[in-house]
Write a protein that holds these residues in place. Structure first.
Motif, PDB file in Angstrom:
ATOM      1  N   MET A   1     158.278 -26.244 -38.437  1.00 17.76           N
ATOM      2  CA  MET A   1     158.915 -26.478 -37.146  1.00 17.76           C
ATOM      3  C   MET A   1     157.984 -26.036 -36.037  1.00 17.76           C
ATOM      4  SD  MET A   1     162.873 -25.549 -37.594  1.00 17.76           S
ATOM      5  CE  MET A   1     163.783 -26.132 -38.987  1.00 17.76           C
ATOM      6  N   SER A   2     158.218 -26.534 -34.883  1.00 20.03           N
ATOM      7  CA  SER A   2     157.333 -26.306 -33.750  1.00 20.03           C
ATOM      8  C   SER A   2     158.010 -25.435 -32.700  1.00 20.03           C
ATOM      9  CB  SER A   2     156.935 -27.650 -33.149  1.00 20.03           C
ATOM     10  OG  SER A   2     156.285 -28.421 -34.117  1.00 20.03           O
ATOM     11  N   TYR A   3     157.522 -25.538 -31.466  1.00 21.04           N
ATOM     12  CA  TYR A   3     158.048 -24.722 -30.384  1.00 21.04           C
ATOM     13  C   TYR A   3     158.579 -25.585 -29.254  1.00 21.04           C
ATOM     14  CZ  TYR A   3     158.396 -21.298 -26.650  1.00 21.04           C
ATOM     15  OH  TYR A   3     158.862 -20.504 -25.636  1.00 21.04           O
ATOM     16  N   VAL A   4     159.818 -25.274 -28.839  1.00 23.68           N
ATOM     17  CA  VAL A   4     160.436 -25.898 -27.663  1.00 23.68           C
ATOM     18  C   VAL A   4     161.136 -24.786 -26.895  1.00 23.68           C
ATOM     19  CG1 VAL A   4     162.201 -27.488 -26.836  1.00 23.68           C
ATOM     20  CG2 VAL A   4     160.778 -28.138 -28.757  1.00 23.68           C
ATOM     21  N   ASN A   5     161.061 -24.852 -25.561  1.00 27.63           N
ATOM     22  CA  ASN A   5     161.755 -23.891 -24.718  1.00 27.63           C
ATOM     23  C   ASN A   5     162.440 -24.637 -23.589  1.00 27.63           C
ATOM     24  OD1 ASN A   5     161.509 -22.205 -21.985  1.00 27.63           O
ATOM     25  ND2 ASN A   5     161.907 -20.793 -23.681  1.00 27.63           N
ATOM     26  N   VAL A   6     163.697 -24.251 -23.327  1.00 26.06           N
ATOM     27  CA  VAL A   6     164.465 -24.816 -22.226  1.00 26.06           C
ATOM     28  C   VAL A   6     164.913 -23.659 -21.343  1.00 26.06           C
ATOM     29  CG1 VAL A   6     166.548 -26.077 -21.585  1.00 26.06           C
ATOM     30  CG2 VAL A   6     165.236 -26.792 -23.587  1.00 26.06           C
ATOM     31  N   ASP A  18     155.229 -27.986 -27.416  1.00 21.01           N
ATOM     32  CA  ASP A  18     153.866 -28.252 -27.849  1.00 21.01           C
ATOM     33  C   ASP A  18     153.832 -29.668 -28.413  1.00 21.01           C
ATOM     34  OD1 ASP A  18     155.240 -27.654 -30.354  1.00 21.01           O
ATOM     35  OD2 ASP A  18     153.242 -27.510 -31.236  1.00 21.01           O
ATOM     36  N   GLY A  19     152.719 -30.080 -28.983  1.00 25.13           N
ATOM     37  CA  GLY A  19     152.614 -31.449 -29.463  1.00 25.13           C
ATOM     38  C   GLY A  19     152.280 -31.595 -30.933  1.00 25.13           C
ATOM     39  N   LYS A  20     152.306 -30.512 -31.692  1.00 22.44           N
ATOM     40  CA  LYS A  20     151.833 -30.581 -33.081  1.00 22.44           C
ATOM     41  C   LYS A  20     152.954 -30.962 -34.042  1.00 22.44           C
ATOM     42  CE  LYS A  20     149.128 -27.975 -36.442  1.00 22.44           C
ATOM     43  NZ  LYS A  20     148.398 -26.719 -36.669  1.00 22.44           N
ATOM     44  N   VAL A  21     152.643 -31.897 -34.924  1.00 20.43           N
ATOM     45  CA  VAL A  21     153.537 -32.266 -36.017  1.00 20.43           C
ATOM     46  C   VAL A  21     152.814 -31.895 -37.313  1.00 20.43           C
ATOM     47  CG1 VAL A  21     154.682 -34.150 -37.229  1.00 20.43           C
ATOM     48  CG2 VAL A  21     154.582 -34.149 -34.724  1.00 20.43           C
ATOM     49  N   THR A  22     153.449 -31.037 -38.094  1.00 19.13           N
ATOM     50  CA  THR A  22     152.850 -30.550 -39.328  1.00 19.13           C
ATOM     51  C   THR A  22     153.540 -31.187 -40.526  1.00 19.13           C
ATOM     52  OG1 THR A  22     152.430 -28.438 -38.220  1.00 19.13           O
ATOM     53  CG2 THR A  22     152.231 -28.461 -40.617  1.00 19.13           C
ATOM     54  N   ALA A  23     152.753 -31.703 -41.470  1.00 20.15           N
ATOM     55  CA  ALA A  23     153.295 -32.276 -42.702  1.00 20.15           C
ATOM     56  C   ALA A  23     153.738 -31.157 -43.639  1.00 20.15           C
ATOM     57  CB  ALA A  23     152.238 -33.143 -43.375  1.00 20.15           C
ATOM     58  N   SER A  24     154.515 -31.508 -44.660  1.00 26.85           N
ATOM     59  CA  SER A  24     155.017 -30.496 -45.592  1.00 26.85           C
ATOM     60  C   SER A  24     153.892 -29.795 -46.354  1.00 26.85           C
ATOM     61  CB  SER A  24     156.008 -31.122 -46.576  1.00 26.85           C
ATOM     62  OG  SER A  24     155.387 -32.170 -47.290  1.00 26.85           O
ATOM     63  N   GLY A  26     151.204 -28.803 -44.926  1.00 31.49           N
ATOM     64  CA  GLY A  26     150.515 -27.968 -43.945  1.00 31.49           C
ATOM     65  C   GLY A  26     149.477 -28.691 -43.111  1.00 31.49           C
ATOM     66  N   SER A  27     149.184 -29.934 -43.431  1.00 25.80           N
ATOM     67  CA  SER A  27     148.206 -30.689 -42.648  1.00 25.80           C
ATOM     68  C   SER A  27     148.834 -31.179 -41.350  1.00 25.80           C
ATOM     69  CB  SER A  27     147.677 -31.891 -43.457  1.00 25.80           C
ATOM     70  OG  SER A  27     148.724 -32.808 -43.711  1.00 25.80           O
ATOM     71  N   THR A  28     147.996 -31.487 -40.376  1.00 28.11           N
ATOM     72  CA  THR A  28     148.465 -31.961 -39.078  1.00 28.11           C
ATOM     73  C   THR A  28     148.618 -33.473 -39.115  1.00 28.11           C
ATOM     74  OG1 THR A  28     147.388 -30.131 -37.939  1.00 28.11           O
ATOM     75  CG2 THR A  28     147.943 -32.055 -36.603  1.00 28.11           C
ATOM     76  N   GLU A  29     149.824 -33.954 -38.808  1.00 29.68           N
ATOM     77  CA  GLU A  29     150.087 -35.396 -38.765  1.00 29.68           C
ATOM     78  C   GLU A  29     149.820 -35.965 -37.379  1.00 29.68           C
ATOM     79  OE1 GLU A  29     153.989 -36.511 -40.011  1.00 29.68           O
ATOM     80  OE2 GLU A  29     153.723 -35.740 -42.021  1.00 29.68           O
ATOM     81  N   ASN A  30     150.096 -35.156 -36.346  1.00 32.04           N
ATOM     82  CA  ASN A  30     150.004 -35.638 -34.971  1.00 32.04           C
ATOM     83  C   ASN A  30     149.784 -34.424 -34.074  1.00 32.04           C
ATOM     84  OD1 ASN A  30     150.473 -36.776 -32.414  1.00 32.04           O
ATOM     85  ND2 ASN A  30     152.139 -38.063 -33.137  1.00 32.04           N
ATOM     86  N   ASP A  31     148.942 -34.555 -33.059  1.00 32.19           N
ATOM     87  CA  ASP A  31     148.692 -33.462 -32.111  1.00 32.19           C
ATOM     88  C   ASP A  31     149.349 -33.695 -30.760  1.00 32.19           C
ATOM     89  OD1 ASP A  31     147.267 -31.497 -33.431  1.00 32.19           O
ATOM     90  OD2 ASP A  31     145.350 -32.517 -33.158  1.00 32.19           O
ATOM     91  N   ASP A 181     150.679 -21.182 -36.911  1.00 31.97           N
ATOM     92  CA  ASP A 181     149.882 -22.306 -37.413  1.00 31.97           C
ATOM     93  C   ASP A 181     150.534 -23.651 -37.134  1.00 31.97           C
ATOM     94  OD1 ASP A 181     147.942 -20.593 -38.398  1.00 31.97           O
ATOM     95  OD2 ASP A 181     148.898 -20.449 -40.371  1.00 31.97           O
ATOM     96  N   SER A 182     151.841 -23.663 -36.847  1.00 31.38           N
ATOM     97  CA  SER A 182     152.529 -24.946 -36.660  1.00 31.38           C
ATOM     98  C   SER A 182     152.704 -25.335 -35.198  1.00 31.38           C
ATOM     99  CB  SER A 182     153.889 -24.926 -37.370  1.00 31.38           C
ATOM    100  OG  SER A 182     154.721 -23.938 -36.816  1.00 31.38           O
ATOM    101  N   VAL A 183     152.019 -24.627 -34.290  1.00 29.22           N
ATOM    102  CA  VAL A 183     152.127 -24.908 -32.850  1.00 29.22           C
ATOM    103  C   VAL A 183     150.722 -25.047 -32.278  1.00 29.22           C
ATOM    104  CG1 VAL A 183     152.947 -24.021 -30.623  1.00 29.22           C
ATOM    105  CG2 VAL A 183     154.299 -23.623 -32.688  1.00 29.22           C
ATOM    106  N   ASN A 184     150.541 -26.035 -31.385  1.00 29.10           N
ATOM    107  CA  ASN A 184     149.250 -26.168 -30.716  1.00 29.10           C
ATOM    108  C   ASN A 184     149.415 -25.951 -29.208  1.00 29.10           C
ATOM    109  OD1 ASN A 184     150.247 -28.592 -29.662  1.00 29.10           O
ATOM    110  ND2 ASN A 184     148.898 -29.901 -30.861  1.00 29.10           N
ATOM    111  N   THR A 185     148.318 -26.033 -28.487  1.00 27.61           N
ATOM    112  CA  THR A 185     148.358 -25.767 -27.041  1.00 27.61           C
ATOM    113  C   THR A 185     148.539 -27.016 -26.194  1.00 27.61           C
ATOM    114  OG1 THR A 185     145.935 -25.822 -26.978  1.00 27.61           O
ATOM    115  CG2 THR A 185     146.985 -23.660 -27.201  1.00 27.61           C
ATOM    116  N   THR A 186     148.811 -28.150 -26.826  1.00 30.44           N
ATOM    117  CA  THR A 186     149.148 -29.363 -26.073  1.00 30.44           C
ATOM    118  C   THR A 186     150.483 -29.107 -25.397  1.00 30.44           C
ATOM    119  OG1 THR A 186     148.000 -30.747 -27.671  1.00 30.44           O
ATOM    120  CG2 THR A 186     149.610 -31.830 -26.231  1.00 30.44           C
ATOM    121  N   VAL A 187     150.557 -29.372 -24.092  1.00 35.08           N
ATOM    122  CA  VAL A 187     151.757 -29.056 -23.317  1.00 35.08           C
ATOM    123  C   VAL A 187     152.433 -30.326 -22.831  1.00 35.08           C
ATOM    124  CG1 VAL A 187     152.633 -27.949 -21.218  1.00 35.08           C
ATOM    125  CG2 VAL A 187     150.844 -26.834 -22.561  1.00 35.08           C
TER     126      VAL A 187
END
Length: 193
Positions: A1-6, A18-24, A26-31, A181-187
């Motif tokens: 799971m990733s990070y979302v804040n409201v 963030d913009g990261k999608v992690t596969a089961s 552990g690899s990155t599917e989408n940034d 590891d499941s969050v990137n800095t894409t905003v």
């Protein structure tokens, strides 16, 4: 799971992901996957967990509920997940999701956070009102960093500062990305009024 804040201000909602999608595996599917949508009726729907299910959920809301009220969208989310209990992904694992729906009512903002964690047999629903911070954090994160919202004076010149909220959300996302590891800095960030 990733990070979302409201962040629920008195007359605005600020959402960041963030913009990261992690596969089961552990690899990155989408940034660059934006983990929220905003409807024409100014309801924010954010999701973490299953990328595929989030895409389906966002698509249905945009096509069938784009002008629906906050309550109608919440009813749809609740009904959808109650009807799909036991839903599994292609690897035959139970699908886990966290969802936040946020919107407006006379007198302020409000949000509902849902946890559909089938793998742990957990279903939680929590309601929030104006001036609340709602975060969906990745499971590998030991600290939620929500304490960073407590020491900020959001009032500037007698008015609530949207810019202060946006800056603080970006700071917290950066700290989360540095520790997960499941969050990137894409905003992806948006303010709805």
């Amino acid at each position: 799971m990733s990070y979302v804040n409201v962040f629920l201000g008195p007359d605005f909602v600020s959402v960041i992901s963030d913009g990261k999608v992690t596969a089961s595996d552990g690899s990155t599917e989408n940034d660059r996957f934006k983990k929220f949508i905003v409807t024409k009726s100014k309801v924010v729907v954010a999701a973490t967990g299953s990328h595929g299910l989030a895409l389906v959920l966002f698509d249905i809301i945009k096509k069938q509920h784009n002008e629906s009220t906050y309550d109608q969208i919440n009813d749809f989310i609740l009904k959808t997940f109650q009807e799909n209990k036991g839903l599994k992904n292609v690897e035959n694992n139970l699908i886990d999701m966290q969802i936040i729906a946020a919107g407006f009512e006379p007198g302020g903002t409000l949000a509902t956070a849902y946890q559909f964690l089938q793998s742990e047999d957990i279903f939680n629903k929590v309601n929030y009102n104006s001036n609340a911070v709602v975060s969906m954090n990745p499971p590998d994160l030991e600290s939620t960093f929500d304490y960073l919202y407590q020491d900020v004076n959001y009032i500037v010149n007698g008015k609530f500062s949207v810019n202060m909220v946006k800056k603080r959300q970006r700071l917290v996302l950066s700290k989360v990305a540095n520790n997960s590891d499941s969050v990137n800095t894409t905003v992806f960030q948006e303010v709805i009024r």
